[in-house]
Design a protein around this motif. Structure first.
Motif, short mmCIF file in Angstrom:
data_model
loop_
_atom_site.label_atom_id
_atom_site.label_comp_id
_atom_site.label_asym_id
_atom_site.label_seq_id
_atom_site.Cartn_x
_atom_site.Cartn_y
_atom_site.Cartn_z
N SER A 1 -5.29 18.18 7.03
CA SER A 1 -4.64 18.94 8.10
C SER A 1 -3.55 18.09 8.72
CB SER A 1 -5.65 19.26 9.22
OG SER A 1 -6.56 20.19 8.76
N ARG B 1 -3.61 16.80 -0.50
CA ARG B 1 -3.13 15.43 -0.27
C ARG B 1 -2.10 14.99 -1.30
NH1 ARG B 1 -6.41 11.52 2.75
NH2 ARG B 1 -7.71 12.73 4.15
N GLY C 1 0.82 -1.21 0.00
CA GLY C 1 0.00 0.00 0.00
C GLY C 1 0.85 1.26 0.00
N GLY D 1 -6.13 10.67 11.50
CA GLY D 1 -5.81 9.38 10.87
C GLY D 1 -4.45 9.36 10.20
N ALA D 2 -4.20 10.35 9.34
CA ALA D 2 -2.91 10.38 8.62
C ALA D 2 -1.78 10.72 9.58
CB ALA D 2 -2.97 11.38 7.48
N CYS D 3 -2.07 11.59 10.55
CA CYS D 3 -1.02 11.95 11.53
C CYS D 3 -0.58 10.70 12.31
CB CYS D 3 -1.55 13.01 12.50
SG CYS D 3 -1.93 14.59 11.70
N GLY E 1 -9.24 14.71 12.86
CA GLY E 1 -8.25 14.92 11.79
C GLY E 1 -6.92 14.28 12.13
N ASP F 1 -4.41 3.22 8.57
CA ASP F 1 -5.81 2.79 8.59
C ASP F 1 -5.97 1.28 8.61
OD1 ASP F 1 -6.57 5.42 8.55
OD2 ASP F 1 -7.75 5.32 6.71
N ASP G 1 -2.25 -1.03 3.80
CA ASP G 1 -3.18 -1.06 2.67
C ASP G 1 -4.59 -0.62 3.05
OD1 ASP G 1 -3.05 -3.40 4.16
OD2 ASP G 1 -3.37 -4.75 2.49
N ILE H 1 -0.31 7.52 2.26
CA ILE H 1 0.59 8.37 3.05
C ILE H 1 1.37 7.53 4.07
CG2 ILE H 1 0.58 10.18 4.83
CD1 ILE H 1 -1.81 11.39 3.06
N GLY H 2 0.68 6.59 4.73
CA GLY H 2 1.35 5.77 5.75
C GLY H 2 2.41 4.86 5.16
N GLU I 1 1.73 -1.15 -4.76
CA GLU I 1 0.51 -0.33 -4.75
C GLU I 1 -0.40 -0.81 -5.88
OE1 GLU I 1 -1.17 2.20 -3.05
OE2 GLU I 1 -2.58 1.86 -4.70
N ARG I 2 -1.66 -1.09 -5.54
CA ARG I 2 -2.53 -1.67 -6.58
C ARG I 2 -2.97 -0.64 -7.62
NH1 ARG I 2 -8.00 -2.67 -3.04
NH2 ARG I 2 -8.33 -0.49 -2.60
N VAL J 1 -1.93 -6.77 -3.98
CA VAL J 1 -1.56 -7.87 -3.07
C VAL J 1 -2.80 -8.71 -2.77
CG1 VAL J 1 -0.84 -8.34 -0.69
CG2 VAL J 1 0.43 -6.70 -2.10
C1 LIG Z 1 -13.36 12.95 5.41
C2 LIG Z 1 -12.00 12.63 5.94
C3 LIG Z 1 -11.15 13.65 6.35
C4 LIG Z 1 -9.89 13.35 6.89
N1 LIG Z 1 -9.08 14.37 7.30
C5 LIG Z 1 -7.90 14.09 7.86
C6 LIG Z 1 -7.03 15.16 8.30
O1 LIG Z 1 -7.33 16.35 8.13
N2 LIG Z 1 -5.85 14.84 8.90
C7 LIG Z 1 -5.47 13.51 9.09
O2 LIG Z 1 -4.40 13.28 9.66
N3 LIG Z 1 -6.26 12.49 8.65
C8 LIG Z 1 -7.44 12.75 8.05
N4 LIG Z 1 -8.23 11.72 7.58
C9 LIG Z 1 -7.74 10.32 7.72
C10 LIG Z 1 -6.72 9.98 6.64
O3 LIG Z 1 -7.24 10.27 5.36
C11 LIG Z 1 -6.35 8.50 6.70
O4 LIG Z 1 -6.19 8.09 8.03
C12 LIG Z 1 -5.05 8.25 5.95
O5 LIG Z 1 -5.15 8.66 4.62
C13 LIG Z 1 -4.69 6.76 6.02
O6 LIG Z 1 -3.52 6.54 5.27
P1 LIG Z 1 -3.03 5.05 5.01
O7 LIG Z 1 -1.77 5.19 4.20
O8 LIG Z 1 -3.02 4.27 6.25
O9 LIG Z 1 -4.19 4.39 4.11
P2 LIG Z 1 -4.71 4.78 2.68
O10 LIG Z 1 -4.57 6.23 2.41
O11 LIG Z 1 -6.06 4.18 2.54
O12 LIG Z 1 -3.71 4.04 1.66
C14 LIG Z 1 -3.80 2.66 1.44
C15 LIG Z 1 -3.15 2.37 0.09
O13 LIG Z 1 -3.09 0.97 -0.09
C16 LIG Z 1 -3.49 0.66 -1.41
N5 LIG Z 1 -4.03 -0.71 -1.39
C17 LIG Z 1 -5.19 -1.13 -0.84
N6 LIG Z 1 -5.33 -2.46 -1.00
C18 LIG Z 1 -4.23 -2.88 -1.66
C19 LIG Z 1 -3.80 -4.15 -2.11
N7 LIG Z 1 -4.52 -5.27 -1.91
N8 LIG Z 1 -2.61 -4.25 -2.75
C20 LIG Z 1 -1.84 -3.13 -2.96
N9 LIG Z 1 -2.22 -1.89 -2.57
C21 LIG Z 1 -3.39 -1.78 -1.90
C22 LIG Z 1 -4.53 1.71 -1.75
O14 LIG Z 1 -4.71 1.86 -3.15
C23 LIG Z 1 -3.93 2.95 -1.08
O15 LIG Z 1 -3.06 3.63 -1.95
C24 LIG Z 1 -9.48 11.99 7.02
C25 LIG Z 1 -10.32 10.97 6.57
C26 LIG Z 1 -11.56 11.26 6.03
C27 LIG Z 1 -12.44 10.14 5.57
#
Ligand SMILES: Cc1cc2nc3c(=O)[nH]c(=O)nc-3n(C[C@H](O)[C@H](O)[C@H](O)COP(=O)(O)OP(=O)(O)OC[C@H]3O[C@@H](n4cnc5c(N)ncnc54)[C@H](O)[C@@H]3O)c2cc1C
Length: 367
Positions: free
Chosen positions: A43, A101, A7, A283-285, A281, A271, A148, A10-11, A30-31, A123
């Motif tokens: 934010s 983003r 995945g 989740g990404a932090c 706000g 996530d 992911d 951002i994380g 990354e899919r 994956v």
């Molecule tokens: C309305 C809203 C507002 C938000 N505002 C904020 C904010 O202001 N500040 C903040 O910190 N957080 C915020 N968040 C939370 C934040 O967006 C998430 O917590 C963060 O983006 C999670 O990042 P991640 O990398 O864990 O997961 P994701 O961003 O979901 O990335 C997962 C990646 O894995 C890939 N993937 C999935 N399955 C597979 C697979 N089987 N094989 C290969 N790749 C795969 C996906 O394509 C994706 O690119 C907000 C969320 C929402 C819904």
């Protein structure tokens, strides 16, 4: 040593940078056909910025423009329910930024060698011994990072009995309105729906809207303009000036608490481990904090002890922030008129230190 990241959100990308900087070979599967993010703002709060500082990327973000902490919560007529002391929040916790983003993803990507990136690779299965089955074949690594997202295939592979993500009862729309003056960032609460706006460094305004709705129901801009037409300024203007096709809608999910984030040579992150409501706000932090903590513990202590330490430190913290986030947004989604009247009468009477106390654990992290 090799870290395989499932995945490239951002994380996952932050984790790849953290391991790469420690001399590990990294590969990100990354899919999606390319590494990018949805067209919305984000934010980054003081703790998220500190995590980016640990990757050497914080200054680049700050130089794009700083943001103020949230100034509070309003009623639909514009009067304040909660008013934060913005200067005090900045003094106590540090700086905020608001980014596009995709801009953040580009910044993190630039810190990785092109050979580390494998877009278009989905994956299918992850095993505890570090083997990953994907659309391009099979890869093994010393460490696998399941980043992911909320519907994580890594989590399903290794935690098959854990209940899936839970729809929390409200859907969220996000859009970016053209440049216009707004008074800082704030949220407005109605009955079962709310509106938030956050100015971006280039003058555009990132808006998010949430409303109680059955999962899967879809509505467009016309409905949103209608819903919020009688709310205080500048809400109608923001919606009227945003383009029809700029609005993105996603249902809001959270994960039940997992009993562990690690299994064998695999760690969940972001996530995939702790999808939370967006109310704080955070989740990404939290995903950024996970990334730098994981690389630090595993690189220092070795894979086995490092993963145990990662789980020991990150699980209680992220689950606490998720709980606070759930609680923070709950009253915005009450619909009963007596209850919301009580809410609107009671919130202005609460000391602002109560809000500060509730968010202190989230903002005060340092590696
Ligand atoms: C309305 C809203 C507002 C938000 N505002 C904020 C904010 O202001 N500040 C903040 O910190 N957080 C915020 N968040 C939370 C934040 O967006 C998430 O917590 C963060 O983006 C999670 O990042 P991640 O990398 O864990 O997961 P994701 O961003 O979901 O990335 C997962 C990646 O894995 C890939 N993937 C999935 N399955 C597979 C697979 N089987 N094989 C290969 N790749 C795969 C996906 O394509 C994706 O690119 C907000 C969320 C929402 C819904």
């Amino acid at each position: 040593m090799k870290a395989l990241i499932v995945g490239g959100g951002i994380g996952g990308l932050a984790a790849a940078v953290a391991f790469h900087q420690r001399g590990w070979e990294v590969e990100v599967l990354e899919r999606a056909p390319e590494f990018t993010e949805i067209g919305a703002g984000l934010s980054i709060q003081p703790n998220g910025l500190r995590a980016l500082d640990a990757l050497g990327l914080g200054e680049a973000l700050r130089s794009g423009g700083l943001a103020d902490p949230p100034s509070g919560i309003r009623r639909t007529n514009g009067s304040w329910l909660i008013r934060n002391d913005v200067a005090d929040l900045k003094r106590r916790f540090g700086q905020w930024v608001t980014v596009h983003r995709a801009g953040l993803v580009d910044l993190v990507l630039a810190a990785l060698p092109a050979r580390a990136l494998r877009p278009g690779t989905a994956v299918r299965q992850v095993r505890p011994d570090g083997t990953v089955l994907h659309s391009g074949g099979t890869t093994t690594a010393d460490l696998v990072v399941g980043a992911d997202g909320v519907h994580s295939a890594t989590r399903r592979s290794l935690w098959p009995d854990v209940p899936g993500p839970r729809y929390v009862g409200y859907t969220a729309w996000r859009l970016i309105a053209p440049p216009q003056p707004v008074d800082g960032s704030a949220e407005t609460w109605g009955r079962g729906q709310r509106f938030g706006h956050v100015p971006m460094p280039d003058g555009r305004v990132y808006c998010y809207l949430m409303a109680n709705a059955p999962s899967g129901s879809r509505t467009g801009m016309a409905d949103l303009r209608d819903r919020f037409a009688r709310w205080h300024d500048p809400i109608p203007a923001l919606l009227n000036t945003a383009s029809e096709d700029s609005v993105l809608q996603h249902d809001t999910y959270e994960l039940p608490n997992l009993r562990t984030y690690v299994s064998g040579k695999v760690a969940l992150l972001g996530d995939a481990a702790h999808a939370m409501t967006p109310n704080l706000g955070q989740g990404a932090c939290q995903a950024l904090e996970d990334a730098v903590t994981l690389a630090s513990t595993v690189d220092t202590l070795g894979v086995r002890a490092g993963l145990a330490e990662y789980d020991r430190t990150r699980r209680p913290r992220t689950q606490l922030v998720a709980r606070r986030s759930r609680q923070a947004g709950g009253p915005a989604h009450w619909t009963s008129p007596p209850l919301t009247a009580l809410r609107d009468a009671a919130l202005p009477l609460l000391p602002s230190s109560l809000f500060e106390r509730s968010i202190t654990p989230a903002y005060t992290w340092a590696i």
